[in-house]
Design an enzyme around this catalytic site. Structure first.
Site, PDB file in Angstrom:
ATOM      1  N   ASN A  93     -33.337  58.031 -60.629  1.00  0.00           N
ATOM      2  CA  ASN A  93     -32.805  58.942 -59.612  1.00  0.00           C
ATOM      3  C   ASN A  93     -32.690  60.335 -60.217  1.00  0.00           C
ATOM      4  OD1 ASN A  93     -31.467  60.224 -57.544  1.00  0.00           O
ATOM      5  ND2 ASN A  93     -29.508  59.184 -57.890  1.00  0.00           N
ATOM      6  N   LYS A 119     -31.842  63.007 -58.802  1.00  0.00           N
ATOM      7  CA  LYS A 119     -30.786  63.794 -58.167  1.00  0.00           C
ATOM      8  C   LYS A 119     -31.324  65.190 -57.814  1.00  0.00           C
ATOM      9  CE  LYS A 119     -27.324  60.947 -60.381  1.00  0.00           C
ATOM     10  NZ  LYS A 119     -25.963  60.833 -60.933  1.00  0.00           N
ATOM     11  N   HIS A 150     -25.490  55.895 -52.349  1.00  0.00           N
ATOM     12  CA  HIS A 150     -25.141  56.373 -53.688  1.00  0.00           C
ATOM     13  C   HIS A 150     -23.726  56.942 -53.683  1.00  0.00           C
ATOM     14  CE1 HIS A 150     -25.184  58.677 -57.422  1.00  0.00           C
ATOM     15  NE2 HIS A 150     -26.184  57.909 -57.804  1.00  0.00           N
ATOM     16  N   GLU A 190     -22.434  59.476 -54.881  1.00  0.00           N
ATOM     17  CA  GLU A 190     -22.326  60.905 -54.584  1.00  0.00           C
ATOM     18  C   GLU A 190     -22.450  61.172 -53.094  1.00  0.00           C
ATOM     19  OE1 GLU A 190     -24.101  61.733 -58.998  1.00  0.00           O
ATOM     20  OE2 GLU A 190     -25.396  62.098 -57.261  1.00  0.00           O
ATOM     21  N   GLU A 248     -22.839  50.546 -59.140  1.00  0.00           N
ATOM     22  CA  GLU A 248     -22.491  51.788 -59.827  1.00  0.00           C
ATOM     23  C   GLU A 248     -20.972  51.835 -60.082  1.00  0.00           C
ATOM     24  OE1 GLU A 248     -24.738  55.471 -58.142  1.00  0.00           O
ATOM     25  OE2 GLU A 248     -23.695  54.481 -56.498  1.00  0.00           O
ATOM     26  N   GLY A 304     -22.110  59.970 -65.259  1.00  0.00           N
ATOM     27  CA  GLY A 304     -22.033  61.359 -65.703  1.00  0.00           C
ATOM     28  C   GLY A 304     -20.766  61.704 -66.461  1.00  0.00           C
ATOM     29  N   SER A 339     -24.722  55.073 -65.923  1.00  0.00           N
ATOM     30  CA  SER A 339     -25.131  55.829 -67.112  1.00  0.00           C
ATOM     31  C   SER A 339     -25.879  54.974 -68.128  1.00  0.00           C
ATOM     32  CB  SER A 339     -23.917  56.505 -67.768  1.00  0.00           C
ATOM     33  OG  SER A 339     -23.361  57.462 -66.907  1.00  0.00           O
TER      34      SER A 339
END
Length: 248
Positions: A10, A12, A94, A96, A163, A169, A208
């Site tokens: 991904n 992003k 996702h 985010e 996730e 991150g 990650s």
């Protein structure tokens, strides 16, 4: 036959056109895909050029799509448009998107149903925040995100990406034991929905993953691959793919 590993990259909101082409040429086209399915998700603007430059064994995903088709939806991308420019997959749910764009379980059910109806395969993301993990709610949160879409899950068309939001991150990573525990919870829940589904659906780890932890995570029996963020923009993406190919 066992579940074939799958690694997603991904990207992003990263890379300009030159950088995307360089990543394809310098890293992606050198990846051995004999034992692993590989999918990469560039920004929408670069999908067509990435499709054109990639070797055919690696497929391309959109990072999101609308909940309906073409029409008066300013700023959106339809599943039909993704298919038209060569995408085979889309990432939905996702963390985010859930956090920053307030996509809830009801919207994501609509998106999943719509994307599948247009022929896209889906990486469907679930996972808990740090606060939810510390409160002992990891299992509860993951099940609450799967429950609305359980009837839509198909091992040939949907991959689940777990996730742990607190490990995205942040420099923190779930230990292999923590990751395996949650993946096993997810698979056990799915077994209550459909035993064949649970046995065959692939569950990626999306917290990650990097060259340093990929081998240990790959050894976990219920981890079938990775959804990779920052490391997918680097040469170490190949190392991650190689790690799970060797383990499985």
């Amino acid at each position: 036959m066992g579940r074939k590993p799958i690694v997603g990259g991904n990207w992003k909101c990263n890379l300009d056109a030159k950088g995307a082409k360089a990543l394809v040429a310098d890293v992606l086209n050198g990846i051995d895909t004999a034992k692993v399915d590989v999918v990469v998700a560039p920004v929408f603007l670069h999908i067509e050029s990435v499709v054109a430059g990639l070797k055919k064994e690696i497929e391309v995903a959109g990072q999101n799509c609308n909940f309906k088709g073409n029409g008066a939806y300013t700023g959106e991308i339809s599943a039909e448009q993704l298919v038209d420019i060569g995408a085979k997959w889309v990432i939905l749910g996702h963390s985010e998107r859930r956090q920053y764009y307030k996509e809830d379980n009801a919207v994501l059910k609509d998106k999943l149903e719509y994307a599948l109806s247009k022929g896209l395969k889906v990486i469907f993301c679930i996972g808990e925040s740090l606060q939810e993990r510390e409160a002992g709610k990891t299992k509860e949160v993951c099940i609450s995100q799967l429950e609305p879409v359980k009837a839509l899950l198909n091992a040939d068309k949907v991959v689940i990406a777990y996730e742990p939001i607190w490990a995205i991150g942040t420099g923190k990573t779930a230990s292999p034991e923590q990751a395996q525990e949650t993946h096993k919870w997810i698979r056990d829940y799915l077994a209550g929905v459909d035993k064949s589904l649970a046995d065959n659906i692939r569950i990626q780890y999306g917290g990650s993953a990097n060259a340093g932890n990929a081998a240990a995570l790959s050894a976990c029996p219920d981890i079938d691959g990775f959804l990779v963020g920052g490391a997918s923009l680097k040469a170490e993406f190949k190392t991650i793919v190689d790690a799970i190919a060797a383990a499985k």
